[in-house]
Design a protein around this motif. Structure first.
Motif, PDB file in Angstrom:
ATOM      1  N   SER A  32     -30.454  31.569 -25.897  1.00 13.00           N
ATOM      2  CA  SER A  32     -28.993  31.486 -25.841  1.00 13.00           C
ATOM      3  C   SER A  32     -28.294  32.610 -26.595  1.00 13.00           C
ATOM      4  N   ILE A  33     -29.012  33.268 -27.513  1.00 12.10           N
ATOM      5  CA  ILE A  33     -28.384  34.246 -28.387  1.00 12.10           C
ATOM      6  C   ILE A  33     -27.824  35.434 -27.605  1.00 12.10           C
ATOM      7  N   GLU A  34     -28.589  35.952 -26.645  1.00 10.49           N
ATOM      8  CA  GLU A  34     -28.119  37.084 -25.842  1.00 10.49           C
ATOM      9  C   GLU A  34     -26.792  36.754 -25.170  1.00 10.49           C
ATOM     10  N   PHE A  35     -26.674  35.570 -24.605  1.00  7.14           N
ATOM     11  CA  PHE A  35     -25.463  35.159 -23.898  1.00  7.14           C
ATOM     12  C   PHE A  35     -24.310  34.932 -24.874  1.00  7.14           C
ATOM     13  N   HIS A  36     -24.619  34.338 -26.017  1.00  5.40           N
ATOM     14  CA  HIS A  36     -23.606  34.045 -27.032  1.00  5.40           C
ATOM     15  C   HIS A  36     -22.898  35.316 -27.483  1.00  5.40           C
ATOM     16  N   TYR A  37     -23.665  36.339 -27.856  1.00  9.57           N
ATOM     17  CA  TYR A  37     -23.049  37.562 -28.366  1.00  9.57           C
ATOM     18  C   TYR A  37     -22.468  38.426 -27.255  1.00  9.57           C
ATOM     19  N   THR A  38     -23.034  38.342 -26.061  1.00  8.94           N
ATOM     20  CA  THR A  38     -22.429  39.054 -24.936  1.00  8.94           C
ATOM     21  C   THR A  38     -21.009  38.553 -24.698  1.00  8.94           C
ATOM     22  N   LYS A  39     -20.813  37.247 -24.717  1.00 15.94           N
ATOM     23  CA  LYS A  39     -19.467  36.695 -24.507  1.00 15.94           C
ATOM     24  C   LYS A  39     -18.519  37.091 -25.632  1.00 15.94           C
ATOM     25  N   ILE A  40     -18.985  37.076 -26.859  1.00 15.99           N
ATOM     26  CA  ILE A  40     -18.135  37.468 -27.980  1.00 15.99           C
ATOM     27  C   ILE A  40     -17.638  38.899 -27.792  1.00 15.99           C
ATOM     28  N   ILE A  41     -18.526  39.792 -27.374  1.00 13.00           N
ATOM     29  CA  ILE A  41     -18.147  41.195 -27.177  1.00 13.00           C
ATOM     30  C   ILE A  41     -17.242  41.348 -25.964  1.00 13.00           C
ATOM     31  N   LEU A  42     -17.588  40.706 -24.847  1.00 13.75           N
ATOM     32  CA  LEU A  42     -16.787  40.843 -23.629  1.00 13.75           C
ATOM     33  C   LEU A  42     -15.377  40.287 -23.817  1.00 13.75           C
ATOM     34  N   ASP A  43     -15.249  39.243 -24.605  1.00 10.40           N
ATOM     35  CA  ASP A  43     -13.934  38.632 -24.815  1.00 10.40           C
ATOM     36  C   ASP A  43     -12.901  39.636 -25.323  1.00 10.40           C
ATOM     37  N   LYS A  44     -13.348  40.673 -25.992  1.00  9.93           N
ATOM     38  CA  LYS A  44     -12.431  41.669 -26.538  1.00  9.93           C
ATOM     39  C   LYS A  44     -11.837  42.572 -25.460  1.00  9.93           C
ATOM     40  N   PHE A  45     -12.421  42.535 -24.260  1.00  6.37           N
ATOM     41  CA  PHE A  45     -12.024  43.488 -23.219  1.00  6.37           C
ATOM     42  C   PHE A  45     -11.517  42.829 -21.938  1.00  6.37           C
ATOM     43  N   ILE A  46     -11.541  41.517 -21.859  1.00  6.40           N
ATOM     44  CA  ILE A  46     -11.163  40.818 -20.629  1.00  6.40           C
ATOM     45  C   ILE A  46      -9.853  40.073 -20.847  1.00  6.40           C
ATOM     46  N   SER A  47      -8.927  40.243 -19.899  1.00  6.42           N
ATOM     47  CA  SER A  47      -7.633  39.569 -19.995  1.00  6.42           C
ATOM     48  C   SER A  47      -7.263  38.949 -18.655  1.00  6.42           C
ATOM     49  N   LYS A  48      -6.230  38.158 -18.665  1.00  4.22           N
ATOM     50  CA  LYS A  48      -5.830  37.342 -17.513  1.00  4.22           C
ATOM     51  C   LYS A  48      -5.492  38.161 -16.276  1.00  4.22           C
ATOM     52  N   ASP A  49      -5.036  39.390 -16.438  1.00  6.66           N
ATOM     53  CA  ASP A  49      -4.616  40.193 -15.287  1.00  6.66           C
ATOM     54  C   ASP A  49      -5.730  41.096 -14.748  1.00  6.66           C
ATOM     55  N   ASN A  50      -6.953  40.924 -15.238  1.00  5.94           N
ATOM     56  CA  ASN A  50      -8.062  41.790 -14.839  1.00  5.94           C
ATOM     57  C   ASN A  50      -8.725  41.347 -13.538  1.00  5.94           C
ATOM     58  N   ARG A  51      -9.099  42.352 -12.723  1.00  8.47           N
ATOM     59  CA  ARG A  51     -10.051  42.144 -11.639  1.00  8.47           C
ATOM     60  C   ARG A  51     -11.410  42.579 -12.179  1.00  8.47           C
ATOM     61  N   ILE A  52     -12.403  41.681 -12.086  1.00  5.23           N
ATOM     62  CA  ILE A  52     -13.709  41.918 -12.690  1.00  5.23           C
ATOM     63  C   ILE A  52     -14.786  41.916 -11.613  1.00  5.23           C
ATOM     64  N   LEU A  53     -15.668  42.904 -11.667  1.00  2.85           N
ATOM     65  CA  LEU A  53     -16.854  42.954 -10.823  1.00  2.85           C
ATOM     66  C   LEU A  53     -18.072  42.813 -11.713  1.00  2.85           C
ATOM     67  N   GLU A  54     -18.952  41.871 -11.391  1.00  2.00           N
ATOM     68  CA  GLU A  54     -20.217  41.761 -12.107  1.00  2.00           C
ATOM     69  C   GLU A  54     -21.355  42.140 -11.168  1.00  2.00           C
ATOM     70  N   VAL A  55     -22.056  43.187 -11.522  1.00  2.00           N
ATOM     71  CA  VAL A  55     -23.184  43.681 -10.739  1.00  2.00           C
ATOM     72  C   VAL A  55     -24.459  43.117 -11.360  1.00  2.00           C
ATOM     73  N   GLY A  56     -25.190  42.303 -10.599  1.00  2.00           N
ATOM     74  CA  GLY A  56     -26.330  41.593 -11.149  1.00  2.00           C
ATOM     75  C   GLY A  56     -25.873  40.296 -11.782  1.00  2.00           C
ATOM     76  N   CYS A  57     -25.136  39.503 -11.006  1.00  2.00           N
ATOM     77  CA  CYS A  57     -24.449  38.320 -11.554  1.00  2.00           C
ATOM     78  C   CYS A  57     -25.354  37.112 -11.726  1.00  2.00           C
ATOM     79  N   GLY A  58     -26.591  37.162 -11.231  1.00  2.00           N
ATOM     80  CA  GLY A  58     -27.467  36.007 -11.336  1.00  2.00           C
ATOM     81  C   GLY A  58     -26.869  34.796 -10.640  1.00  2.00           C
TER      82      GLY A  58
END
Length: 280
Positions: A32-58
């Motif tokens: 779970s650690i990889e996912f936990h810290y990935t979200k903490i870091i991504l949260d700093k860059f994602i906002s409500k008005d964003n269009r997001i593409l995830e390549v390799g989304c599982g």
């Protein structure tokens, strides 16, 4: 001759039969650690008005998490079963701004130029040699808006090798000369599984070549984690998270992590800055 894509598809077919990507984030504390810290870091860059593409989304772990935190989220994955599972989640939850499709990170066919504010590449670099990684860098840059954010996850050769040397089930076999040659010199898995290893310096150099500006590089799950974290009691694990908060906050530690994130902006026009420590 078997192609790299065929090897990756076979790996995930076998992995699905044994465990499955959909349960990986919750299968253990260490996982779970990889996912936990990935979200903490991504949260700093994602906002409500964003269009997001995830390549390799599982199977849509991050897509489901960010669906109500962005304007639109599009997921692409090479393995059709992952997309089937992801689409079922979308349908069951009636999420209108979330979509997914089968696709290849090295050829984002049908994805328009400059279309997304944030591009997440959180899996493909794990499975691609350096020449193919260059193609993915170029494709991610193409589909990202000028000044937008692109995040690349990758596997560190040194942190991963140290982890194998420390792990209870693996340390009798590591280190060894074959692994030195395969992992450290060639950046490939010593058991021929479709995993490729690199370093923060190599990733940053490739990103710069493709017109990105580095914002930060952060480790996620540092060596030895799988050897000890799952055996800790709750009190000790909480204290351990404070140590990981510290390590994740310092770029000097990134190369000693098994997995890491390279956060970039497209071009030099982005004004995004990261302040404070991880989690603050």
């Amino acid at each position: 001759m078997t192609t790299n894509n065929e090897k990756v598809l076979a790996h995930y077919e076998d992995y699905t039969n044994r465990a499955g990507e959909d349960n990986r984030a919750t299968s253990s504390r260490s996982a779970s650690i990889e996912f936990h810290y990935t979200k903490i870091i991504l949260d700093k860059f994602i906002s409500k008005d964003n269009r997001i593409l995830e390549v390799g989304c599982g199977t849509g772990y991050y897509g489901m998490h960010y669906a109500d935190k962005c304007k639109e989220y599009v997921g692409i994955d090479l393995f059709p079963h992952h997309i089937e599972v992801f689409q079922c989640k979308i349908n069951e939850n009636g999420i209108s701004n979330l979509s997914c499709r089968v696709g290849d990170a090295t050829n984002l066919e049908g994805i328009t130029d400059n279309g997304f504010d944030v591009v997440l590449c959180l899996g493909p670099m794990y499975h691609l040699p350096s020449d193919k990684r260059d193609i993915v860098f170029a494709e991610c840059r193409r589909v990202c808006k000028d000044g937008g954010i692109v995040v690349f996850a990758f596997i560190n050769k040194i942190g991963t090798y140290f982890a194998a040397c420390l792990h209870d089930d693996l340390r009798n076999n590591y280190p060894n000369r074959k692994a030195n040659d395969k992992v450290l010199k060639e950046g490939i898995n010593d058991d021929d599984a479709p995993f490729f290893f690199t370093t923060p310096e190599e990733m940053e150099a490739a990103a710069v070549r493709h017109g990105f500006t580095k914002i930060r590089c952060a480790g996620l799950d540092f060596f030895g984690l799988t050897a000890i974290a799952d055996k800790m009691d709750d009190e000790k694990f909480d204290a351990y998270l404070e140590l990981l908060d510290e390590a994740t906050s310092h770029e000097s530690c990134a190369g000693m992590s098994e997995h890491a994130l390279l956060v970039c902006s497209k071009g030099s026009g982005s004004t995004v800055l990261v302040k404070g420590r991880c989690g603050e």
